[in-house]
Design a protein around this motif. Structure first.
Motif, PDB file in Angstrom:
ATOM      1  N   THR A  53       3.464  -0.998  -9.240  1.00  0.00           N
ATOM      2  CA  THR A  53       4.904  -1.239  -9.115  1.00  0.00           C
ATOM      3  C   THR A  53       5.498  -0.554  -7.886  1.00  0.00           C
ATOM      4  OG1 THR A  53       5.411   0.678 -10.505  1.00  0.00           O
ATOM      5  CG2 THR A  53       5.191  -1.452 -11.615  1.00  0.00           C
ATOM      6  N   ILE A  54       4.711   0.258  -7.196  1.00  0.00           N
ATOM      7  CA  ILE A  54       5.203   0.997  -6.028  1.00  0.00           C
ATOM      8  C   ILE A  54       4.930   0.159  -4.769  1.00  0.00           C
ATOM      9  CG2 ILE A  54       5.152   3.193  -4.802  1.00  0.00           C
ATOM     10  CD1 ILE A  54       5.943   3.367  -7.786  1.00  0.00           C
ATOM     11  N   ALA A  55       5.888   0.144  -3.846  1.00  0.00           N
ATOM     12  CA  ALA A  55       5.741  -0.630  -2.606  1.00  0.00           C
ATOM     13  C   ALA A  55       6.085   0.244  -1.406  1.00  0.00           C
ATOM     14  CB  ALA A  55       6.638  -1.857  -2.633  1.00  0.00           C
ATOM     15  N   SER A  56       5.414  -0.038  -0.287  1.00  0.00           N
ATOM     16  CA  SER A  56       5.689   0.654   0.972  1.00  0.00           C
ATOM     17  C   SER A  56       6.390  -0.300   1.933  1.00  0.00           C
ATOM     18  CB  SER A  56       4.379   1.149   1.597  1.00  0.00           C
ATOM     19  OG  SER A  56       4.600   1.595   2.917  1.00  0.00           O
ATOM     20  N   ALA A  57       7.441   0.197   2.607  1.00  0.00           N
ATOM     21  CA  ALA A  57       8.167  -0.630   3.582  1.00  0.00           C
ATOM     22  C   ALA A  57       7.328  -0.903   4.820  1.00  0.00           C
ATOM     23  CB  ALA A  57       9.472   0.068   3.968  1.00  0.00           C
ATOM     24  N   LEU A 107      -9.815   0.681  -4.857  1.00  0.00           N
ATOM     25  CA  LEU A 107      -9.026   1.663  -5.593  1.00  0.00           C
ATOM     26  C   LEU A 107      -9.922   2.564  -6.444  1.00  0.00           C
ATOM     27  CD1 LEU A 107      -6.105   2.525  -6.163  1.00  0.00           C
ATOM     28  CD2 LEU A 107      -6.051   0.872  -8.029  1.00  0.00           C
ATOM     29  N   GLU A 108     -10.911   1.961  -7.110  1.00  0.00           N
ATOM     30  CA  GLU A 108     -11.831   2.733  -7.945  1.00  0.00           C
ATOM     31  C   GLU A 108     -12.717   3.640  -7.099  1.00  0.00           C
ATOM     32  OE1 GLU A 108     -13.720   0.443 -11.215  1.00  0.00           O
ATOM     33  OE2 GLU A 108     -12.459  -1.203 -10.498  1.00  0.00           O
ATOM     34  N   VAL A 130      -2.736  -6.755  -2.865  1.00  0.00           N
ATOM     35  CA  VAL A 130      -3.886  -5.932  -2.467  1.00  0.00           C
ATOM     36  C   VAL A 130      -3.510  -4.933  -1.380  1.00  0.00           C
ATOM     37  CG1 VAL A 130      -6.166  -5.998  -1.400  1.00  0.00           C
ATOM     38  CG2 VAL A 130      -5.578  -7.655  -3.168  1.00  0.00           C
ATOM     39  N   ALA A 131      -2.791  -5.388  -0.349  1.00  0.00           N
ATOM     40  CA  ALA A 131      -2.432  -4.504   0.759  1.00  0.00           C
ATOM     41  C   ALA A 131      -1.508  -3.377   0.304  1.00  0.00           C
ATOM     42  CB  ALA A 131      -1.778  -5.319   1.874  1.00  0.00           C
ATOM     43  N   GLN A 132      -0.543  -3.702  -0.553  1.00  0.00           N
ATOM     44  CA  GLN A 132       0.390  -2.687  -1.040  1.00  0.00           C
ATOM     45  C   GLN A 132      -0.316  -1.642  -1.904  1.00  0.00           C
ATOM     46  OE1 GLN A 132       3.375  -1.958  -0.340  1.00  0.00           O
ATOM     47  NE2 GLN A 132       4.544  -3.751   0.303  1.00  0.00           N
ATOM     48  N   VAL A 133      -1.154  -2.094  -2.832  1.00  0.00           N
ATOM     49  CA  VAL A 133      -1.871  -1.161  -3.712  1.00  0.00           C
ATOM     50  C   VAL A 133      -2.748  -0.230  -2.883  1.00  0.00           C
ATOM     51  CG1 VAL A 133      -3.636  -0.982  -5.513  1.00  0.00           C
ATOM     52  CG2 VAL A 133      -1.798  -2.649  -5.748  1.00  0.00           C
ATOM     53  N   GLU A 139      -2.346   0.679   0.304  1.00  0.00           N
ATOM     54  CA  GLU A 139      -1.516   1.609   1.077  1.00  0.00           C
ATOM     55  C   GLU A 139      -0.930   2.706   0.187  1.00  0.00           C
ATOM     56  OE1 GLU A 139       0.721   3.457   4.045  1.00  0.00           O
ATOM     57  OE2 GLU A 139      -0.951   2.032   4.193  1.00  0.00           O
ATOM     58  N   VAL A 140      -0.403   2.320  -0.975  1.00  0.00           N
ATOM     59  CA  VAL A 140       0.205   3.286  -1.897  1.00  0.00           C
ATOM     60  C   VAL A 140      -0.836   4.293  -2.380  1.00  0.00           C
ATOM     61  CG1 VAL A 140       1.271   3.549  -4.177  1.00  0.00           C
ATOM     62  CG2 VAL A 140       2.055   1.745  -2.622  1.00  0.00           C
ATOM     63  N   ALA A 141      -1.999   3.778  -2.799  1.00  0.00           N
ATOM     64  CA  ALA A 141      -3.052   4.665  -3.294  1.00  0.00           C
ATOM     65  C   ALA A 141      -3.527   5.611  -2.201  1.00  0.00           C
ATOM     66  CB  ALA A 141      -4.212   3.837  -3.832  1.00  0.00           C
ATOM     67  N   ALA A 142      -3.752   5.084  -1.007  1.00  0.00           N
ATOM     68  CA  ALA A 142      -4.237   5.915   0.100  1.00  0.00           C
ATOM     69  C   ALA A 142      -3.244   7.021   0.436  1.00  0.00           C
ATOM     70  CB  ALA A 142      -4.511   5.040   1.322  1.00  0.00           C
ATOM     71  N   SER A 143      -1.938   6.712   0.450  1.00  0.00           N
ATOM     72  CA  SER A 143      -0.912   7.715   0.767  1.00  0.00           C
ATOM     73  C   SER A 143      -0.866   8.814  -0.299  1.00  0.00           C
ATOM     74  CB  SER A 143       0.466   7.041   0.863  1.00  0.00           C
ATOM     75  OG  SER A 143       0.478   6.077   1.887  1.00  0.00           O
ATOM     76  N   LEU A 144      -0.921   8.414  -1.573  1.00  0.00           N
ATOM     77  CA  LEU A 144      -0.865   9.404  -2.654  1.00  0.00           C
ATOM     78  C   LEU A 144      -2.128  10.267  -2.681  1.00  0.00           C
ATOM     79  CD1 LEU A 144       0.708   7.176  -5.449  1.00  0.00           C
ATOM     80  CD2 LEU A 144       1.809   9.085  -4.278  1.00  0.00           C
ATOM     81  N   ILE A 145      -3.269   9.654  -2.390  1.00  0.00           N
ATOM     82  CA  ILE A 145      -4.528  10.416  -2.352  1.00  0.00           C
ATOM     83  C   ILE A 145      -4.503  11.425  -1.203  1.00  0.00           C
ATOM     84  CG2 ILE A 145      -7.020  10.199  -1.880  1.00  0.00           C
ATOM     85  CD1 ILE A 145      -6.854   7.488  -3.444  1.00  0.00           C
ATOM     86  N   HIS A 146      -3.946  11.014  -0.061  1.00  0.00           N
ATOM     87  CA  HIS A 146      -3.846  11.926   1.084  1.00  0.00           C
ATOM     88  C   HIS A 146      -2.979  13.140   0.728  1.00  0.00           C
ATOM     89  CE1 HIS A 146      -3.566  13.310   5.221  1.00  0.00           C
ATOM     90  NE2 HIS A 146      -2.238  13.331   5.107  1.00  0.00           N
ATOM     91  N   VAL A 147      -1.850  12.904   0.058  1.00  0.00           N
ATOM     92  CA  VAL A 147      -0.970  14.004  -0.357  1.00  0.00           C
ATOM     93  C   VAL A 147      -1.702  14.922  -1.343  1.00  0.00           C
ATOM     94  CG1 VAL A 147       1.127  14.555  -1.665  1.00  0.00           C
ATOM     95  CG2 VAL A 147       1.171  12.766   0.071  1.00  0.00           C
ATOM     96  N   ALA A 148      -2.429  14.308  -2.290  1.00  0.00           N
ATOM     97  CA  ALA A 148      -3.146  15.100  -3.301  1.00  0.00           C
ATOM     98  C   ALA A 148      -4.174  16.014  -2.650  1.00  0.00           C
ATOM     99  CB  ALA A 148      -3.822  14.159  -4.301  1.00  0.00           C
ATOM    100  N   LYS A 149      -4.924  15.474  -1.692  1.00  0.00           N
ATOM    101  CA  LYS A 149      -6.005  16.252  -1.076  1.00  0.00           C
ATOM    102  C   LYS A 149      -5.472  17.340  -0.140  1.00  0.00           C
ATOM    103  CE  LYS A 149      -9.108  13.686  -3.070  1.00  0.00           C
ATOM    104  NZ  LYS A 149      -9.734  14.194  -4.290  1.00  0.00           N
ATOM    105  N   THR A 150      -4.438  17.018   0.609  1.00  0.00           N
ATOM    106  CA  THR A 150      -3.938  17.995   1.586  1.00  0.00           C
ATOM    107  C   THR A 150      -3.129  19.109   0.927  1.00  0.00           C
ATOM    108  OG1 THR A 150      -2.028  16.550   2.002  1.00  0.00           O
ATOM    109  CG2 THR A 150      -3.905  16.376   3.519  1.00  0.00           C
TER     110      THR A 150
END
Length: 349
Positions: A103-107, A155-156, A116-119, A121-132
């Protein structure tokens, strides 16, 4: 702090870990994760719960119902990725829950939320925040009609842990199992009752309560991951009024039952050919492993001869086409569980 969920994760959440939780709509994902969020918040951690599917008022109502209110549990009803990242920056939480990632979208990416592209991008951004930042992140994912996780398989691969919620709509039991886990085993299973209440001892759900021994029943012990569960199999054999006898099953594999009936007729001389056969499990249990073959055969034979199987007995073992009974994995664990529940005799390979 949720013992059954911790068991599946391998002891709890790891800082910086990204966990994908998938399951059918209405099975209890949001309820479980709200409970997880509240317990983490009460232990002195800051938690941010992002809801993209419900309003803040709806989530608060559920939180009040399951007593999941906590002063350091922050709630945001938001679907824009940049805003969510800004809120993470402002709150600096130890745990972030996103319900759901579809349900999350990136502008920055074209297309509607959930493609597919939105999922990706959203997953990659959240994973980057989690790791850093060392933040544990729980992502809720939708599933397709056949029960697999919706969206790109990437995603998996990106996340550290994939947890799947399973359960029959008509059964009280909900199973949580890890399909992937970088921090622990993937053969552990968590058991929950409807309403997402932990069930450390779920075996009682699958046993019928009666005083008198009845023909056509046999109890077996199945293994869900490394966890033994006791299940009761019931069989009924009646004279058929149809040209082709009926074979009805519930909770068991129909092709497996057809094979066992054929072996019983050919190798044990059981006269089943012209009769209707009904086989089911008690309490909506799903039994798929071959270790239940012997109990299945004994339940049908008991029904055919109208002789009750001993009420203090259990049976498990795989049956081959030649009629032999083969050994199965985890016998000591199965026998220990049966003994704990009061069974005194066992028919095993």
């Amino acid at each position: 702090g949720v013992s059954e969920f911790d068991r599946v994760l391998g002891g709890g959440l790891v800082p910086g870990a990204v966990v994908l939780v998938a399951g059918e709509p209405g099975i209890g994902k949001s309820t479980l994760l709200l409970d997880v969020a509240a317990r983490a918040a009460r232990s002195g951690r800051d938690v941010l719960y992002v809801s993209g599917e419900e309003s803040a008022a709806q989530v608060r109502l559920r939180a009040e119902r399951i007593e999941a209110m906590a002063s350091s549990l922050f709630l945001a009803a938001e679907t824009d990725l940049a805003t969510i990242l800004g809120q993470i920056e402002a709150v600096t939480p130890d745990l972030v829950i996103v319900d759901s990632v579809q349900t999350i979208a990136s502008a920055q990416v074209e297309g509607a939320a959930g493609n597919v592209a939105q999922v990706r991008e959203v997953a990659a951004s959240l994973i980057h925040v989690a790791k850093t930042r060392g933040i544990a992140v729980l992502l809720v994912g939708h599933v397709t009609k056949d029960g697999s996780i919706a969206g790109p398989r990437l995603l998996e691969h990106l996340v550290d842990v994939v947890v799947q919620f399973e359960g029959e709509r008509h059964s009280r039991l909900r199973l949580v199992r890890a399909a992937k886990n970088r921090y622990g085993p993937t053969d552990e299973v968590g058991c929950f009752d409807v309403g997402i209440v932990g069930l450390p001892d779920p075996s009682g759900l699958f046993l019928s309560s009666r005083e008198v021994a009845v023909s056509g029943t046999c109890v077996t012990v199945t293994l869900e991951g490394r966890r033994p569960l006791v299940a009761e199999i019931q069989g009924l054999v009646t004279a058929s009024t149809l040209p082709t006898p009926r074979r009805a099953t519930h909770g068991l594999d129909a092709s497996r039952i057809a094979m066992i009936l054929a072996v019983l007729q050919q190798r044990a001389g059981a006269q089943i050919g012209g009769k209707d056969a009904y086989v089911a499990t008690v309490g909506g249990a799903k039994v798929t492993e071959p270790a239940a073959d012997l109990a299945l055969a004994l339940a049908v034979a008991s029904a055919l001869r109208d002789e009750p199987f001993p009420s203090d007995g259990i049976a498990f073992g795989e049956i081959g086409l030649a009629g032999e009974i083969r050994s199965v994995a985890g016998m000591p664990r199965r026998l220990a569980e049966a003994a704990r529940l009061g069974f005194r005799r066992a028919w095993v390979p």
